[in-house]
Design an enzyme around this catalytic site. Structure first.
Site, mmCIF file in Angstrom:
data_model
loop_
_atom_site.group_PDB
_atom_site.id
_atom_site.type_symbol
_atom_site.label_atom_id
_atom_site.label_comp_id
_atom_site.label_asym_id
_atom_site.label_seq_id
_atom_site.Cartn_x
_atom_site.Cartn_y
_atom_site.Cartn_z
ATOM 1 N N ILE A 186 0.821 -1.216 0.000
ATOM 2 C CA ILE A 186 0.000 0.000 0.000
ATOM 3 C C ILE A 186 0.856 1.268 0.000
ATOM 4 C CG2 ILE A 186 -0.353 0.348 2.495
ATOM 5 C CD1 ILE A 186 -3.384 0.502 1.840
ATOM 6 N N ASN A 240 10.804 -9.056 7.410
ATOM 7 C CA ASN A 240 11.116 -8.461 8.705
ATOM 8 C C ASN A 240 10.554 -9.333 9.816
ATOM 9 O OD1 ASN A 240 12.201 -6.188 7.333
ATOM 10 N ND2 ASN A 240 10.137 -5.337 7.124
ATOM 11 N N GLN A 284 8.995 -5.582 11.947
ATOM 12 C CA GLN A 284 7.756 -6.244 11.534
ATOM 13 C C GLN A 284 6.549 -5.547 12.149
ATOM 14 O OE1 GLN A 284 7.483 -10.432 12.519
ATOM 15 N NE2 GLN A 284 5.636 -10.728 11.300
ATOM 16 N N HIS A 289 5.403 -12.442 6.001
ATOM 17 C CA HIS A 289 5.287 -11.927 4.636
ATOM 18 C C HIS A 289 6.660 -11.532 4.131
ATOM 19 C CE1 HIS A 289 4.850 -8.559 7.460
ATOM 20 N NE2 HIS A 289 5.487 -7.835 6.567
HETATM 21 P P1 AMP Z 1 6.324 -5.095 7.812
HETATM 22 O O1 AMP Z 1 6.889 -3.835 8.397
HETATM 23 O O2 AMP Z 1 7.366 -5.940 7.163
HETATM 24 O O3 AMP Z 1 5.441 -5.848 8.783
HETATM 25 O O4 AMP Z 1 5.438 -4.609 6.606
HETATM 26 C C1 AMP Z 1 4.054 -4.639 6.573
HETATM 27 C C2 AMP Z 1 3.691 -3.884 5.324
HETATM 28 O O5 AMP Z 1 2.338 -4.113 5.019
HETATM 29 C C3 AMP Z 1 3.873 -2.364 5.436
HETATM 30 O O6 AMP Z 1 4.865 -1.952 4.515
HETATM 31 C C4 AMP Z 1 2.485 -1.814 5.114
HETATM 32 O O7 AMP Z 1 2.544 -0.647 4.326
HETATM 33 C C5 AMP Z 1 1.842 -2.965 4.377
HETATM 34 N N1 AMP Z 1 0.399 -3.014 4.475
HETATM 35 C C6 AMP Z 1 -0.363 -2.912 5.587
HETATM 36 N N2 AMP Z 1 -1.660 -3.023 5.292
HETATM 37 C C7 AMP Z 1 -1.733 -3.210 3.951
HETATM 38 C C8 AMP Z 1 -2.807 -3.393 3.044
HETATM 39 N N3 AMP Z 1 -4.084 -3.409 3.460
HETATM 40 N N4 AMP Z 1 -2.511 -3.540 1.727
HETATM 41 C C9 AMP Z 1 -1.244 -3.528 1.308
HETATM 42 N N5 AMP Z 1 -0.178 -3.365 2.118
HETATM 43 C C10 AMP Z 1 -0.426 -3.196 3.423
#
Ligand code: AMP
Ligand code: ZN
Length: 113
Positions: free
Chosen positions: A31, A86, A93, A99
């Site tokens: 996003i 992460n 994370q 992911h």
């Molecule tokens: P992390 O910091 O590795 O846990 O990354 C989680 C990622 O998920 C972040 O970069 C967010 O911007 C992304 N994210 C959270 N909600 C959504 C969503 N609904 N659609 C797409 N990406 C998302």
């Protein structure tokens, strides 16, 4: 898992720009992209962190990496991409469902932050 935002995306309870899906893996657009190509690859099974992995999950993580290779070819990323995950607080994370970020489309610096 009820309160997990990525499980909600898997269950189509909240929208996402899905670019790939198979039986075990879902891929959708980040996003807040930090590169021209920035996708999130997730196993459909809810596993919060690497510390929660069981031996039986090994194939699932293999599936995710095979999908990364397939998308790399499909999207023309022969110059390269980064696949990064992460883990927990110090790893940065934010979403507690394992992911991988697939980033590409520009030279990526190393080491990251
Ligand atoms: P992390 O910091 O590795 O846990 O990354 C989680 C990622 O998920 C972040 O970069 C967010 O911007 C992304 N994210 C959270 N909600 C959504 C969503 N609904 N659609 C797409 N990406 C998302
Ligand atoms: Zn989940």
């Amino acid at each position: 898992m009820q309160d997990c935002i990525f499980c909600k995306i898997i269950n189509k309870e909240i929208p996402a720009e899905v670019v790939y899906e198979n039986e075990t893996v879902l891929v959708f657009k980040e996003i807040h992209p930090a590169a021209p190509v920035h996708l999130l690859l997730i196993p459909k099974k809810h596993i919060p962190t690497f510390f929660d992995l069981q031996q039986e999950d090994a194939g699932l993580l293999g599936d995710v990496q095979l999908v990364a290779a397939e998308l790399g070819r499909k999207l023309g990323l022969e110059k390269g991409f980064r696949l990064i995950s992460n883990c927990n607080q110090d790893g940065g994370q934010l979403v507690m469902h394992i992911h991988y970020h697939l980033m590409a489309g520009r030279p990526l610096h190393w080491p990251p932050g």
